[in-house]
Enzyme design. Structure first.
Site, PDB file in Angstrom:
ATOM      1  CE  LYS A 223      -1.817   2.518   3.260  1.00  0.00           C
ATOM      2  NZ  LYS A 223      -1.534   3.906   2.620  1.00  0.00           N
ATOM      3  CD  GLU A 297      13.357   3.375   7.936  1.00  0.00           C
ATOM      4  OE1 GLU A 297      13.471   4.024   8.879  1.00  0.00           O
ATOM      5  OE2 GLU A 297      13.242   3.833   6.655  1.00  0.00           O
ATOM      6  CB  CYS A 331      12.985   8.276   8.449  1.00  0.00           C
ATOM      7  SG  CYS A 331      13.794   7.199   7.443  1.00  0.00           S
TER       8      CYS A 331
END
Lengths: 518, 303
Positions: A223, A297, A331
């Site tokens: 997704k 993650e 990130c």
């Protein structure tokens, strides 16, 4: 990939996204933040001509459903994906409900019977094929990535899409060599993997998830993020054209509810998620006790540590790259600058100067350094945290550049006088906002760097090899960049310590999440 | 003067906990009765409390960095030393397995022998698993890039119910090989053997706090283990569905790593596949480091 060195100037670019001119004259003698007057900043003498990448060659549908069992299927409950630089809708995408997700899982399960048994050498050739087709269509993919997500074309063209192709190429070669990956162990595929990816590197994250899963004989239900689903649909097209057996890759569109339907589906063997730590915790909780395997993650608050002996000019470029790459929607961004006290003033002065020369504007312009913030919501989150930084007493420094009239943009920003307890030093901002802290000794740098629940990345800038190794060992983070920052490669494992998640993506270690090792 | 009898009475051992290299009683003052197959009292053993676990956690955290910082060769020698100490006490452990755990003589001897050999085997991995799991990465840019395993931190081991000696060694050895410290929770029919083993550890040059052993009731301790914010990982052997679910949910608060494996029968713990370098893998973190490679004039990949 870094915004490269360029003439000192503050942009007000004439691009399709028009921006108001700012007064630039003040900088001809003394740019803000500079302690030494510059006789001439030649960037002030002229403007960059617009260099927009054309979009005419791209093809995409106005309305997408899902990609299940090798076919594009119609869906319902469509939502619009917005071009964050223009606020105009690009295309509509359906939202998969639990029944649609179930259909995708069934297709993946069925396909696993074929794909899981296929000779590795044959799986490899399919993946090589995908890699090649991505290379062939890289320009189109780069343009669409920038349109849908807001990242500068220079990054989608030079970083994202080449890495996507390289990732498929790397893992393709693993497919028929798995028995050599982990000596003495017997390995087999896990089964059906449910994969949920974020909006900051839409196609790259899809590649990071799909390539190793397929190489190891798994099938997937993926997704994409609801603000950036376009290139995933293009990837589906490539996968179909590459002739992969139907159901090996299934892509369902939708937001959190669709993600939850994947996580909760009883016939999924493994969940791989990249996104926020909050959602990661929800997922870990949701699958507790189900026996599903999990890799996460998650967020980060990377420390970028500058020692006094570092090559300061290079370090400043590294700081800029560390926090402003991809608008700071990274990130592993170096969002906490830890600078040794004796060079603090020098570094800050250079940073003030440097952010003035960053070009903020149209993502499709080839000169743009910082594109659009991915969504209105994200822009709101960034603004809220920046307000918190100011109200908690840190000093804000911001580029004086103009922002386009339309779209979601934010000026490159950094805070000095930040203390460890400030929200801007603890929480992930996920935007072009840097917090500057200081330290005196290496021990203090380590203590401060590790003083966060996260542990994804860290940077160390020093000229002293032994110190670099010492720091690399002491920092609790999965990726350490020494005298560089924000580098990625398919052969290089990536992933976090502590609340930045677990599992690695990339390289040999990136096979582990998708293999049963006995 | 009346004549004295010559028979002497045994000195019974008080079994305590093993925390930070010392043998404290449980702070809770509680005990459980350990009986043998005939139902006779073997010992009153400590029923560790939440506070004992927290104390063990502090000791384990304090010890972990130093343990990981020791050279791999040194850790290897210490694990080997454990094997030496166990070998010299093999008769004691064989008798303990027979008396306290109801083992047949042959099985007791086999378990002790395998336990010693397993320690030797894992001792040898200390300076090898890094090469097995780590590697340099041929990145496309001009960087030197390598990936190596590091200790995860503090790992709680919920030890097997069966094989009171070998089950313990088979589960905590791979954990400490990687530079972790550990808190081993023992809830089986013969926990005295775990404390006997602690005496071996205490005399093996193993720094205090690297292995801590708590005897007590697993179901009572698991909620506190799952939710302890400073714990890095949980290695649970033989959890039922409820325990696995509860631990997994509690673990989410700080994103602890969890590893669940099935328990084995005592004889299955002696099987060759009960030891593997891949038992080390769940309790290490991979760290990847990058550094630019300069472009020295005249330099190149090949000469």
């Amino acid at each position: 990939m870094a915004p490269g060195p360029r003439p000192l100037r503050c942009t007000s670019k004439d691009t399709p996204v028009t921006a108001k001119k700012t007064t630039k004259s003040k900088k001809t003698t003394k740019p803000p933040g500079s302690d030494t007057p510059h006789a001439l900043l030649y960037g002030d003498l002229w403007d960059y001509a617009p260099a927009p990448e054309s979009t005419g060659h791209t093809r995409f549908e106005k309305k997408y459903g899902h990609f299940i069992g090798g076919e594009f299927v119609a869906g319902k409950d469509h939502f619009k994906s917005i071009n964050p630089a223009t606020e105009e809708p690009i295309a509509e995408f359906a939202s998969a409900d639990a029944a649609m997700v179930d259909k995708a899982v069934k297709a993946a399960r069925k396909a696993h019977k074929v794909w899981g048994k296929m000779r590795g050498s044959e799986r490899a050739k399919y993946l090589f094929r995908i890699a090649r087709m991505i290379q062939e269509r890289s320009r189109e993919l780069a343009v669409l990535e920038s349109m849908d997500g807001g990242k500068p074309i220079r990054e989608s063209r030079d970083v994202d899409i080449p890495l996507v192709a390289a990732h498929f190429f790397h893992y393709a070669g693993w497919a028929d060599k798995l028995e050599y990956a982990f000596p003495g162990a017997r390995v087999s595929s896990v089964g059906v993997a449910g994969q949920i990816i974020p909006w900051n590197f839409p196609l790259l994250m899809a590649a990071w998830k799909i390539a190793p899963a397929l190489a190891t004989g798994n099938t997937v239900v993926l997704k994409p993020a609801e603000t950036t689903p376009l290139t995933a649909m293009k990837l589906a097209e490539i996968i179909a054209e590459a002739g992969l057996p139907p159901g090996v890759v299934n892509i369902v569109n939708g937001a959190g509810k669709t993600g939850a339907a994947i996580v909760d589906h009883p016939d999924i063997d493994k969940i791989a998620f990249t996104g926020s730590t909050d959602v990661g915790k929800i997922i870990q909780r949701a699958i507790a006790g189900t026996g599903k395997r999990l890799t996460l993650e998650l967020g980060g608050k990377g420390a970028n540590i500058i020692f006094a002996d570092a090559a300061i000019d290079q370090a400043v470029e590294g700081i800029i790259n560390g926090i402003f790459f991809n608008q700071g929607h990274v990130c592993c961004a170096g969002s906490r600058l830890l600078v040794q006290e004796s060079v603090h003033d020098e570094v800050v002065a250079k940073l003030k100067l440097r952010i003035e020369s960053l070009i903020v504007g149209d993502p499709l312009d080839k000169n743009t350094d910082i594109g659009a913030i991915n969504s209105k919501e994200q822009l709101g989150r960034i603004k809220a945290l920046v307000d918190a930084g100011a109200s908690e007493g840190a000093t804000m420094h911001q580029s004086s550049c103009a922002l386009p009239d339309r779209g979601y943009f934010f000026r490159p920003t950094f805070f000095t006088g930040v203390s460890q307890s400030h929200r801007i030093a603890q929480e992930e901002i996920f935007g072009p906002v840097l917090s500057v802290l200081t330290f005196r000794t290496p021990d203090e740098a380590v203590a401060k760097a590790n003083n966060t629940p996260y542990g994804l990345s860290a940077g160390v800038w020093t000229d002293k090899g032994s110190r670099l190794f010492e720091m690399a060992g002491a920092l609790r983070a999965g990726v350490i960049w020494g005298n560089t920052f924000n580098k990625f490669d398919p052969t290089s494992p990536f992933g976090g310590y502590k609340e930045s998640g677990f599992g690695r993506e990339g390289g040999r270690q990136g096979l582990l999440p998708y293999l049963e090792v006995r | 003067m009346s004549k004295e009898t010559t028979s002497r009475i045994n000195v019974l051992k008080t079994y305590k906990l093993y925390i930070g290299g010392a043998f404290p009683r449980t702070e809770s003052g509680r005990y459980d009765r350990q009986t043998n197959a005939k139902g006779d009292l073997v010992a009153n053993i400590c029923r560790a409390s939440r506070k004992d676990f927290r104390n063990a956690m502090v000791a384990a955290r304090k010890a972990q960095r130093g343990w990981a910082a020791r050279s791999a060769f040194n850790r290897s020698q210490i694990l080997y030393r454990m094997a030496e100490m166990l070998e010299s006490r093999s008769a004691t452990f064989e008798r303990a397995l027979e008396d306290a755990a109801g083992y047949k003589k042959k099985d007791a001897a086999a378990e002790v022998a395998t336990a010693i050999d397993r320690l030797v085997w894992y001792a040898g991995w200390c300076d090898k698993f890094t090469q097995l799991f780590g590697n340099t990465n041929p990145v496309a840019s001009a960087h030197f890039n390598f990936t190596f395993p590091e200790a995860m931190g503090v790992v709680t081991v919920l030890a097997p119910k069966s094989a009171p000696l070998l089950g313990l060694i088979s589960t905590f050895a791979p954990v400490i090989v990687g530079g972790n410290s550990t808190i081993v929770v023992v809830d089986n029919d013969a926990p005295t053997i775990a404390i006997e083993l602690a005496e071996v550890l205490a005399t093996s040059d193993l720094p205090g706090g690297v292995v801590n052993i708590l005897t007590g009731r697993r179901d009572e301790l698991t909620p506190h283990i799952g939710s302890h914010m400073d714990l890095d990982a949980i290695f649970a052997v033989g959890s039922d569905k409820d325990e696995e679910r509860a631990l997994s949910i509690a673990a989410t608060e700080s994103i602890k790593r969890t590893k669940f494996i099935d328990d084995r029968s005592a004889s299955e713990w002696r099987d060759a596949d009960a030891q593997s370098p891949y038992m080390i893998l769940p309790f290490i973190e991979f760290k990847t480091a990058w550094h630019p490679i300069g472009g020295v004039a005249g330099g190149g990949g090949a000469y």
